[in-house]
Design an enzyme around this catalytic site. Structure first.
Site, short mmCIF file in Angstrom:
data_model
loop_
_atom_site.label_atom_id
_atom_site.label_comp_id
_atom_site.label_asym_id
_atom_site.label_seq_id
_atom_site.Cartn_x
_atom_site.Cartn_y
_atom_site.Cartn_z
N GLY A 146 -1.25 9.46 24.68
CA GLY A 146 -2.19 10.57 24.82
C GLY A 146 -3.24 10.20 25.85
N GLY A 192 -5.58 12.60 28.08
CA GLY A 192 -6.43 13.59 27.41
C GLY A 192 -7.91 13.28 27.53
N GLY A 205 -8.24 10.04 25.86
CA GLY A 205 -7.34 9.06 26.46
C GLY A 205 -7.84 8.52 27.79
NE ARG A 214 -12.98 15.11 11.90
CZ ARG A 214 -14.22 15.41 11.49
NH1 ARG A 214 -14.40 16.18 10.42
NH2 ARG A 214 -15.27 14.97 12.15
CG ASN A 216 -3.00 17.07 16.12
OD1 ASN A 216 -2.48 17.66 17.06
ND2 ASN A 216 -4.31 16.87 16.04
CB ILE A 223 -7.81 8.21 17.85
CG1 ILE A 223 -8.31 6.78 18.06
CG2 ILE A 223 -8.87 9.23 18.26
CD1 ILE A 223 -8.64 6.42 19.51
CG ASP A 238 -16.89 8.93 10.78
OD1 ASP A 238 -17.16 10.00 11.34
OD2 ASP A 238 -15.78 8.67 10.29
CG HIS A 273 -12.68 10.75 10.91
ND1 HIS A 273 -13.98 10.52 11.32
CD2 HIS A 273 -12.16 11.57 11.85
CE1 HIS A 273 -14.21 11.15 12.46
NE2 HIS A 273 -13.12 11.80 12.80
CG MET A 288 -12.71 9.37 19.75
SD MET A 288 -13.08 8.61 18.14
CE MET A 288 -12.21 7.07 18.27
P1 NAD Z 1 -7.01 16.47 24.41
O1 NAD Z 1 -6.31 17.76 24.18
O2 NAD Z 1 -8.05 16.42 25.46
O3 NAD Z 1 -5.96 15.31 24.70
C1 NAD Z 1 -4.84 15.12 23.92
C2 NAD Z 1 -3.76 14.54 24.78
O4 NAD Z 1 -2.61 14.35 23.95
C3 NAD Z 1 -3.32 15.47 25.94
O5 NAD Z 1 -3.37 14.77 27.16
C4 NAD Z 1 -1.90 15.85 25.57
O6 NAD Z 1 -1.05 16.03 26.70
C5 NAD Z 1 -1.49 14.65 24.76
N1 NAD Z 1 -0.31 14.90 23.94
C6 NAD Z 1 0.04 16.01 23.26
N2 NAD Z 1 1.24 15.84 22.67
C7 NAD Z 1 1.64 14.59 22.97
C8 NAD Z 1 2.79 13.82 22.66
N3 NAD Z 1 3.77 14.31 21.91
N4 NAD Z 1 2.87 12.57 23.15
C9 NAD Z 1 1.87 12.05 23.90
N5 NAD Z 1 0.76 12.73 24.24
C10 NAD Z 1 0.66 13.98 23.78
O7 NAD Z 1 -7.64 16.05 22.99
P2 NAD Z 1 -8.76 14.93 22.72
O8 NAD Z 1 -10.10 15.53 22.79
O9 NAD Z 1 -8.44 13.74 23.53
O10 NAD Z 1 -8.48 14.62 21.15
C11 NAD Z 1 -7.27 14.03 20.75
C12 NAD Z 1 -7.22 13.89 19.23
O11 NAD Z 1 -8.22 12.96 18.78
C13 NAD Z 1 -7.50 15.17 18.47
O12 NAD Z 1 -6.59 15.28 17.40
C14 NAD Z 1 -8.90 15.01 17.96
O13 NAD Z 1 -9.15 15.78 16.81
C15 NAD Z 1 -8.92 13.53 17.66
N6 NAD Z 1 -10.25 12.92 17.56
C16 NAD Z 1 -10.41 11.95 16.61
C17 NAD Z 1 -11.63 11.31 16.49
C18 NAD Z 1 -11.82 10.23 15.45
O14 NAD Z 1 -12.96 9.87 15.16
N7 NAD Z 1 -10.78 9.64 14.91
C19 NAD Z 1 -12.70 11.67 17.31
C20 NAD Z 1 -12.50 12.64 18.27
C21 NAD Z 1 -11.27 13.28 18.37
C1 LMR Z 2 -15.13 13.72 15.45
O1 LMR Z 2 -15.57 13.24 14.42
O2 LMR Z 2 -15.88 13.97 16.43
C2 LMR Z 2 -13.66 13.98 15.59
O3 LMR Z 2 -12.99 13.79 14.38
C3 LMR Z 2 -13.34 15.27 16.22
C4 LMR Z 2 -13.69 16.48 15.39
O4 LMR Z 2 -12.79 17.32 15.20
O5 LMR Z 2 -14.82 16.60 14.95
#
Ligand code: NAD
Ligand code: LMR
Length: 333
Positions: free
Chosen positions: A26, A29, A32, A105, A112, A135, A168, A195, A244
């Site tokens: 990813g 993104g 990423g 979420r 996802n 993540i 967090d 989370h 993040m």
């Molecule tokens: P984004 O849409 O900007 O990027 C996601 C990337 O994943 C894209 O580049 C997309 O092409 C890629 N992707 C989609 N399907 C794929 C696959 N099968 N294989 C490989 N890559 C693939 O989203 P983002 O803002 O980068 O967020 C990504 C994820 O992280 C979301 O699910 C978001 O909720 C989560 N997130 C988690 C936390 C945390 O604290 N754990 C914090 C922020 C966001």
């Molecule tokens: C966060 O805590 O910022 C991430 O889990 C993204 C979200 O959906 O809030």
């Protein structure tokens, strides 16, 4: 930087003697890209494999021009996933869709869960001994999804699977620092649970800082729903990406240092845990000591206030539901 690289290479007592290969799935993104940038700056990384279904050649070419001593490769599309994963010690997964205003979420699950399952299947095949850092949301469910995929493949080791809840902890330090007018880098908050919303439980009573009940309630709510603040401010264009990326890079760095033999590294993370097992919860975040093989010691929750006991009671049913949903997704007929 040179010195710490020599430390990583010369004095490591770990499962790898050189710097690590880290794969980011990813990588093109919102998270990423800046995460990959920060990992390119990390002296413990030897090889950085950037995988996505789009745009990785450009991202990899761009990041590869940074003059640190690691090699960057770009991999686009499922046929290049195996090469990205092979020989990785650490696989970080921010692949998946982010929230829009009004969504929880859990609303991301339908999209996802399938993405994470497919990537986990490939990881189980090409890098079964790698450490997986999840993540992609909903983390409470995506971590059990990865575990079930690895169990099915006969390669599950709970000490190598982590839900990244570092954001967090980062937010808790920032928000407490703001309220108490203190340096957030010096504020340490033990955030436990999961989370999402009420499953995020900051244990402010363990900070040693004095709070009024009003401060406790406001801070707790802000830490639990900090993600929503960013989703709202981004107004339909996504959720937290930059904070993040920093949080993900911090956790990856902590793990890499522990794998390289550094001792005493503790980070809260969502892992298969004994801590809430008595309440039927299999995955739970508390402080975890990291070691040369991943999870070394899972710390207990520690002393809690009456208010925090109520937070725990509210979190348990939600966590159970989220975990069961992930487990069922993989094991459905
Ligand atoms: P984004 O849409 O900007 O990027 C996601 C990337 O994943 C894209 O580049 C997309 O092409 C890629 N992707 C989609 N399907 C794929 C696959 N099968 N294989 C490989 N890559 C693939 O989203 P983002 O803002 O980068 O967020 C990504 C994820 O992280 C979301 O699910 C978001 O909720 C989560 N997130 C988690 C936390 C945390 O604290 N754990 C914090 C922020 C966001
Ligand atoms: C966060 O805590 O910022 C991430 O889990 C993204 C979200 O959906 O809030």
């Amino acid at each position: 930087m040179l010195a710490s690289r020599m430390f990583a290479r010369g004095f490591a007592s770990s499962s790898f003697q050189r710097g690590a290969k880290v794969a980011v799935l990813g990588a093109a993104g919102g998270i990423g890209q800046p995460l990959s940038l920060l990992l390119k700056l990390n002296p413990h990384v030897d090889r950085l494999a950037l995988y996505d279904i789009v745009n990785t050649p450009g991202v990899a070419a761009d990041i590869s021009h940074i003059n640190t001593n690691s090699v960057v490769t770009g991999h686009k599309g499922p046929e290049q996933l195996g090469d990205a994963l092979k020989d990785s010690q650490v696989i970080v997964i921010p692949a998946g869709v982010p929230r829009k205003p009004g969504m929880t979420r859990d609303d991301l699950f339908n999209t996802n869960a399938g993405i994470v399952k497919t990537l986990a299947e490939a990881a189980a095949k090409y890098a079964p001994k790698a450490h997986l850092l999840i993540i992609a949301n909903p983390v409470n469910s995506t971590v059990p999804i990865v575990a079930e995929v690895f169990k099915k493949a006969g390669v599950f080791d709970p000490s190598r699977l982590f839900g990244v809840t570092t954001l967090d902890v980062v937010r808790a330090s920032t928000f407490v620092g703001q309220v108490k007018n203190s340096n957030p880098e010096e504020v340490k908050v033990h955030v436990i649970g999961g989370h999402s919303g009420v499953t995020i439980m900051p244990l402010l009573s363990q900070t040693g800082i004095k709070f009024s009940q009003d401060e406790i309630e406001k801070l707790t709510h802000r830490i639990q729903f900090g993600g929503d603040e960013v989703v709202k401010a981004k107004d339909g264009t996504g959720s937290a990406t930059l904070s993040m990326a920093q949080a993900g890079a911090r956790f990856t760095d902590s793990l890499l240092r522990a794998l390289a033999g550094e001792k005493g590294i503790v980070e809260p993370t969502y892992v298969k845990s004994h801590v809430a097992e008595k309440d039927g919860v299999e995955y739970f975040s508390t402080n975890v000591e990291l070691g040369p093989n991943g999870v070394k010691k899972i710390h207990d929750i520690g002393p809690v206030s009456d208010y925090e006991k109520k937070l725990y009671e509210a979190a348990i049913p939600e966590l159970k539901k989220n975990i069961a949903k992930g487990v069922q997704f993989v094991n459905k007929a």
